[in-house]
Design an enzyme around this catalytic site. Structure first.
Site, PDB file in Angstrom:
ATOM      1  N   ARG A 151      -9.409   0.718   8.621  1.00 18.43           N
ATOM      2  CA  ARG A 151      -8.962  -0.624   9.005  1.00 18.43           C
ATOM      3  C   ARG A 151      -9.997  -1.357   9.851  1.00 18.43           C
ATOM      4  O   ARG A 151      -9.768  -2.499  10.247  1.00 18.43           O
ATOM      5  CB  ARG A 151      -7.673  -0.524   9.806  1.00 18.43           C
ATOM      6  CG  ARG A 151      -6.402  -0.787   8.994  1.00 18.43           C
ATOM      7  CD  ARG A 151      -5.214  -0.591   9.913  1.00 18.43           C
ATOM      8  NE  ARG A 151      -4.025  -1.270   9.510  1.00 18.43           N
ATOM      9  CZ  ARG A 151      -3.052  -0.734   8.778  1.00 18.43           C
ATOM     10  NH1 ARG A 151      -3.174   0.481   8.305  1.00 18.43           N
ATOM     11  NH2 ARG A 151      -1.973  -1.430   8.505  1.00 18.43           N
ATOM     12  N   ARG A 207      -0.220  -9.170  13.806  1.00 14.46           N
ATOM     13  CA  ARG A 207      -0.788  -8.166  12.890  1.00 14.46           C
ATOM     14  C   ARG A 207      -1.708  -8.832  11.870  1.00 14.46           C
ATOM     15  O   ARG A 207      -2.740  -8.281  11.502  1.00 14.46           O
ATOM     16  CB  ARG A 207       0.332  -7.397  12.171  1.00 14.46           C
ATOM     17  CG  ARG A 207       1.064  -6.437  13.099  1.00 14.46           C
ATOM     18  CD  ARG A 207       2.315  -5.877  12.470  1.00 14.46           C
ATOM     19  NE  ARG A 207       2.059  -5.045  11.313  1.00 14.46           N
ATOM     20  CZ  ARG A 207       2.998  -4.614  10.483  1.00 14.46           C
ATOM     21  NH1 ARG A 207       4.253  -4.943  10.684  1.00 14.46           N
ATOM     22  NH2 ARG A 207       2.685  -3.857   9.458  1.00 14.46           N
ATOM     23  N   ARG A 222      11.777  -5.976   5.313  1.00 15.04           N
ATOM     24  CA  ARG A 222      11.784  -4.536   5.597  1.00 15.04           C
ATOM     25  C   ARG A 222      12.294  -4.282   7.014  1.00 15.04           C
ATOM     26  O   ARG A 222      12.978  -3.302   7.278  1.00 15.04           O
ATOM     27  CB  ARG A 222      10.363  -3.958   5.435  1.00 15.04           C
ATOM     28  CG  ARG A 222      10.294  -2.472   5.750  1.00 15.04           C
ATOM     29  CD  ARG A 222       8.943  -1.863   5.439  1.00 15.04           C
ATOM     30  NE  ARG A 222       7.863  -2.459   6.215  1.00 15.04           N
ATOM     31  CZ  ARG A 222       6.577  -2.172   6.062  1.00 15.04           C
ATOM     32  NH1 ARG A 222       6.205  -1.307   5.137  1.00 15.04           N
ATOM     33  NH2 ARG A 222       5.659  -2.738   6.803  1.00 15.04           N
ATOM     34  N   ARG A 266      11.581  -0.613  12.387  1.00 10.67           N
ATOM     35  CA  ARG A 266      10.226  -0.725  12.942  1.00 10.67           C
ATOM     36  C   ARG A 266      10.112  -1.996  13.770  1.00 10.67           C
ATOM     37  O   ARG A 266      10.277  -3.097  13.243  1.00 10.67           O
ATOM     38  CB  ARG A 266       9.193  -0.750  11.803  1.00 10.67           C
ATOM     39  CG  ARG A 266       8.859   0.630  11.287  1.00 10.67           C
ATOM     40  CD  ARG A 266       7.937   0.563  10.099  1.00 10.67           C
ATOM     41  NE  ARG A 266       6.680  -0.149  10.329  1.00 10.67           N
ATOM     42  CZ  ARG A 266       5.688  -0.213   9.455  1.00 10.67           C
ATOM     43  NH1 ARG A 266       5.803   0.404   8.287  1.00 10.67           N
ATOM     44  NH2 ARG A 266       4.587  -0.883   9.731  1.00 10.67           N
ATOM     45  N   LYS A 288       0.839  -1.206   0.000  1.00 11.39           N
ATOM     46  CA  LYS A 288       0.000   0.000   0.000  1.00 11.39           C
ATOM     47  C   LYS A 288       0.877   1.261   0.000  1.00 11.39           C
ATOM     48  O   LYS A 288       0.669   2.165  -0.800  1.00 11.39           O
ATOM     49  CB  LYS A 288      -0.928   0.018   1.227  1.00 11.39           C
ATOM     50  CG  LYS A 288      -1.865  -1.182   1.331  1.00 11.39           C
ATOM     51  CD  LYS A 288      -2.798  -1.084   2.522  1.00 11.39           C
ATOM     52  CE  LYS A 288      -2.113  -1.103   3.865  1.00 11.39           C
ATOM     53  NZ  LYS A 288      -1.569  -2.404   4.268  1.00 11.39           N
TER      54      LYS A 288
END
Ligand code: B4P
Length: 191
Positions: free
Chosen positions: A89, A146, A128, A134, A14
């Site tokens: 969401r 998640r 990532r 993160r 996204k």
């Protein structure tokens, strides 16, 4: 005016695709993930609260993100259109967005949902995590949490837009360029 929601599971691309789409179609990019990370960097009260939840793989409360989106819509009254990335969401957020847009005589025009298989998503996120710093990308257990939250709270949002005949599924498992081309094809059909 053209208002687009880019929908999909964590790591589906996204953020990656939004950057390219806002440039091509001159839209204002509203990423709740980026806006929350901005609040965390500023150490604002909202950011301190959001950090605790994001690092556990949970969603932040609906009121928090709806308030952020309301402020952003107000700040960009002259926009040609908005790209909502990572928002809504939950069905509650989707209903709130309809209300906020309705008050401004606006509406959602398209919802494009990126589809990528689970193994590829986990691989992308952990990859990532090696460079993003993160916490929610680095720990496999949190990444799994998640996805569980996505399945429980976010997948029903797709149905919400399907019932309004706004949802289009786009293959997100190809290269960044292939996915971008597929998204542009859908947008050009819609406008
Ligand atoms: P977000 O920032 O929205 O993040 P995301 O779902 O992890 O990522 P995205 O799908 O944008 O993936 P990307 O393009 O970066 O949310 C983070 C957290 O914030 C949430 O978990 C939640 O806690 C909180 N939050 C945000 N919005 C909220 C809301 N509305 N309500 C409540 N809580 C909220 O791509 C991922 C990786 O894949 C990148 O490394 C990228 O380079 C790579 N990649 C992309 N496309 C690729 C391709 N085609 N091929 C190979 N790799 C690719």
């Amino acid at each position: 005016m053209y208002n687009l929601i880019l929908f999909g599971p964590p790591g589906s691309g996204k953020g990656t695709q939004s950057e390219k789409l806002v440039e091509k179609y001159d839209l204002v990019h509203l990423s709740t993930g980026d806006l929350l990370r901005g609040e965390i960097a500023k150490k604002s009260p909202l950011g301190i609260e959001a950090k605790k939840l994001i690092e556990k793989g949970q969603l932040v409360p609906d009121e928090m993100v709806v308030g952020i989106i309301d402020n952003c819509l107000e700040e960009h009254k002259d926009a040609k259109g908005f790209l909502f990335d990572g928002f809504p969401r939950t069905v509650n957020q989707a209903e709130a967005l309809d209300r906020l847009l309705g008050l401004r005589k606006m509406a959602i025009d398209s919802v494009l949902a990126l589809e990528v298989n689970y193994d590829e998503l986990v691989k992308r996120i952990l990859n990532r995590g090696k460079t993003s710093g993160r916490a929610d990308d680095s720990d496999e257990e949190i990444v799994r949490k998640r996805f569980a939250v996505y399945h429980r709270d976010t997948e029903p949002v797709a149905n919400y837009y399907k019932e309004k005949d706004l949802l289009k599924i786009v293959k997100g498992s190809g290269t960044v360029a292939e996915t971008f081309e597929a998204l542009c094809g859908e947008i050009e059909q819609a406008v």
